[in-house]
Write a protein that holds these residues in place. Structure first.
Motif, PDB file in Angstrom:
ATOM      1  N   ALA A  53       0.839  -1.201   0.000  1.00 54.70           N
ATOM      2  CA  ALA A  53       0.000   0.000   0.000  1.00 54.70           C
ATOM      3  C   ALA A  53       0.872   1.250   0.000  1.00 54.70           C
ATOM      4  N   GLU A  54       1.991   1.194   0.741  1.00 58.92           N
ATOM      5  CA  GLU A  54       2.903   2.340   0.738  1.00 58.92           C
ATOM      6  C   GLU A  54       3.504   2.548  -0.649  1.00 58.92           C
ATOM      7  N   ASP A  55       3.870   1.438  -1.334  1.00 56.41           N
ATOM      8  CA  ASP A  55       4.459   1.548  -2.657  1.00 56.41           C
ATOM      9  C   ASP A  55       3.489   2.191  -3.642  1.00 56.41           C
ATOM     10  N   ALA A  56       2.204   2.005  -3.436  1.00 53.58           N
ATOM     11  CA  ALA A  56       1.212   2.573  -4.338  1.00 53.58           C
ATOM     12  C   ALA A  56       1.181   4.097  -4.226  1.00 53.58           C
ATOM     13  N   GLN A  57       1.731   4.654  -3.165  1.00 53.90           N
ATOM     14  CA  GLN A  57       1.707   6.090  -2.941  1.00 53.90           C
ATOM     15  C   GLN A  57       2.971   6.789  -3.449  1.00 53.90           C
ATOM     16  N   VAL A  58       3.713   6.138  -4.321  1.00 51.97           N
ATOM     17  CA  VAL A  58       4.923   6.743  -4.871  1.00 51.97           C
ATOM     18  C   VAL A  58       4.547   7.929  -5.750  1.00 51.97           C
ATOM     19  N   VAL A  59       5.207   9.048  -5.519  1.00 51.53           N
ATOM     20  CA  VAL A  59       4.980  10.266  -6.292  1.00 51.53           C
ATOM     21  C   VAL A  59       6.121  10.402  -7.287  1.00 51.53           C
ATOM     22  N   ARG A  60       5.784  10.432  -8.564  1.00 49.39           N
ATOM     23  CA  ARG A  60       6.808  10.579  -9.608  1.00 49.39           C
ATOM     24  C   ARG A  60       7.108  12.064  -9.809  1.00 49.39           C
ATOM     25  N   SER A  82       0.055  23.232 -13.760  1.00 54.81           N
ATOM     26  CA  SER A  82       1.249  24.065 -13.989  1.00 54.81           C
ATOM     27  C   SER A  82       1.405  25.203 -12.989  1.00 54.81           C
ATOM     28  N   THR A  83       0.953  24.997 -11.757  1.00 51.99           N
ATOM     29  CA  THR A  83       1.134  26.015 -10.720  1.00 51.99           C
ATOM     30  C   THR A  83       2.352  25.676  -9.872  1.00 51.99           C
ATOM     31  N   ILE A  84       2.936  26.714  -9.295  1.00 51.36           N
ATOM     32  CA  ILE A  84       4.087  26.510  -8.416  1.00 51.36           C
ATOM     33  C   ILE A  84       3.582  25.951  -7.090  1.00 51.36           C
ATOM     34  N   ALA A  85       4.132  24.798  -6.703  1.00 50.96           N
ATOM     35  CA  ALA A  85       3.757  24.163  -5.445  1.00 50.96           C
ATOM     36  C   ALA A  85       4.719  24.552  -4.326  1.00 50.96           C
ATOM     37  N   ALA A  86       5.989  24.799  -4.669  1.00 48.13           N
ATOM     38  CA  ALA A  86       6.980  25.156  -3.650  1.00 48.13           C
ATOM     39  C   ALA A  86       8.213  25.757  -4.327  1.00 48.13           C
ATOM     40  N   VAL A 143      11.781  16.518  -1.102  1.00 49.85           N
ATOM     41  CA  VAL A 143      11.026  15.383  -0.551  1.00 49.85           C
ATOM     42  C   VAL A 143      10.139  15.864   0.593  1.00 49.85           C
ATOM     43  N   ALA A 144      10.684  16.708   1.466  1.00 49.79           N
ATOM     44  CA  ALA A 144       9.900  17.254   2.580  1.00 49.79           C
ATOM     45  C   ALA A 144       8.755  18.122   2.066  1.00 49.79           C
ATOM     46  N   GLU A 145       9.010  18.923   1.043  1.00 52.10           N
ATOM     47  CA  GLU A 145       7.954  19.775   0.457  1.00 52.10           C
ATOM     48  C   GLU A 145       6.818  18.913  -0.089  1.00 52.10           C
ATOM     49  N   ILE A 146       7.170  17.857  -0.820  1.00 46.10           N
ATOM     50  CA  ILE A 146       6.151  16.983  -1.407  1.00 46.10           C
ATOM     51  C   ILE A 146       5.367  16.276  -0.308  1.00 46.10           C
ATOM     52  N   LYS A 147       6.057  15.862   0.733  1.00 47.56           N
ATOM     53  CA  LYS A 147       5.374  15.212   1.861  1.00 47.56           C
ATOM     54  C   LYS A 147       4.381  16.177   2.509  1.00 47.56           C
ATOM     55  N   ASN A 148       4.772  17.451   2.666  1.00 44.37           N
ATOM     56  CA  ASN A 148       3.881  18.454   3.263  1.00 44.37           C
ATOM     57  C   ASN A 148       2.693  18.768   2.359  1.00 44.37           C
ATOM     58  N   LEU A 149       2.914  18.702   1.040  1.00 50.08           N
ATOM     59  CA  LEU A 149       1.841  18.999   0.097  1.00 50.08           C
ATOM     60  C   LEU A 149       0.813  17.868   0.036  1.00 50.08           C
ATOM     61  N   GLY A 150       1.237  16.674   0.350  1.00 49.48           N
ATOM     62  CA  GLY A 150       0.351  15.512   0.253  1.00 49.48           C
ATOM     63  C   GLY A 150       0.293  15.015  -1.175  1.00 49.48           C
ATOM     64  N   THR A 151      -0.258  13.835  -1.331  1.00 45.73           N
ATOM     65  CA  THR A 151      -0.365  13.235  -2.654  1.00 45.73           C
ATOM     66  C   THR A 151      -1.630  13.726  -3.327  1.00 45.73           C
ATOM     67  N   PRO A 152      -1.493  14.395  -4.454  1.00 42.70           N
ATOM     68  CA  PRO A 152      -2.685  14.855  -5.179  1.00 42.70           C
ATOM     69  C   PRO A 152      -3.476  13.675  -5.704  1.00 42.70           C
ATOM     70  N   LYS A 153      -4.750  13.840  -5.785  1.00 43.60           N
ATOM     71  CA  LYS A 153      -5.642  12.776  -6.285  1.00 43.60           C
ATOM     72  C   LYS A 153      -5.641  12.767  -7.787  1.00 43.60           C
TER      73      LYS A 153
END
Length: 171
Positions: free
Chosen positions: A24-31, A129-133, A161-171
């Motif tokens: 389940a954790e592997d399914a949450q990989v953010v490319r 195409s918006t700036i996330a961080a 990596v920390a920024e992406i973790k704080n942003l959460g995984t987009p749906k």
């Protein structure tokens, strides 16, 4: 005998649950698409990008998978979508200079330059195409400007990596 079967059964159930959790954790990989380093000095832009991709792969327990993006300009978004990236990372070397420092005994000094570098980054969402961080990483050391740029790039990876973790995984 029944206790042994029960213990083995519980052990097997625990192993299955842990394995399922790990899948389940592997399914949450953010490319994350990583573009060529802009304004490179002491290192090529492609080498900078490749160093950054490698730095992401060294992040322990990270759910971020970095993939190199070859495209430039308008084609970056298309390639990122093709590679199923959620985010794209743009990096630019904004500072690279040296300061001389004398070392040795009187009459026998050697000039050993210390290099200072800053790499700024922008993390974009591919979907809109918006700036996330945004942020930067710095490094300073003796050696060569290329080595110090690589050190700064190594500092970018954990920050992103920390920024992406704080942003959460987009749906």
């Amino acid at each position: 005998m029944q206790r042994i079967r029960l213990a083995v059964g519980y052990f097997f159930l625990a192993v299955c649950l842990v394995s399922g959790y790990s899948f389940a954790e592997d399914a949450q990989v953010v490319r994350l698409g990583v573009t060529v380093l802009g304004s490179a000095s002491g290192i090529t832009g492609v080498a900078g990008r490749d160093r950054l991709v490698k730095a992401f792969s060294k992040q322990k327990k990270s759910s971020v998978q970095a993939v190199p993006i070859e495209a430039t300009g308008e084609q970056v978004s298309a390639e990122a979508r093709q590679k199923d990236c959620v985010f794209v990372l743009f990096t630019t070397l904004t500072e690279a200079h040296s300061e001389g420092g004398a070392s040795g005994v009187k009459g026998q000094t050697v000039n050993i330059p210390e290099y200072h570098t800053t790499v700024e980054y922008k993390l974009y969402r591919v979907s809109d195409s918006t700036i996330a961080a945004t942020g930067s990483a710095v490094a300073q050391d003796i050696g060569s400007v290329g080595e110090v740029v690589q050190q700064a790039l190594d500092h970018v990876a954990p920050k992103v990596v920390a920024e992406i973790k704080n942003l959460g995984t987009p749906k």
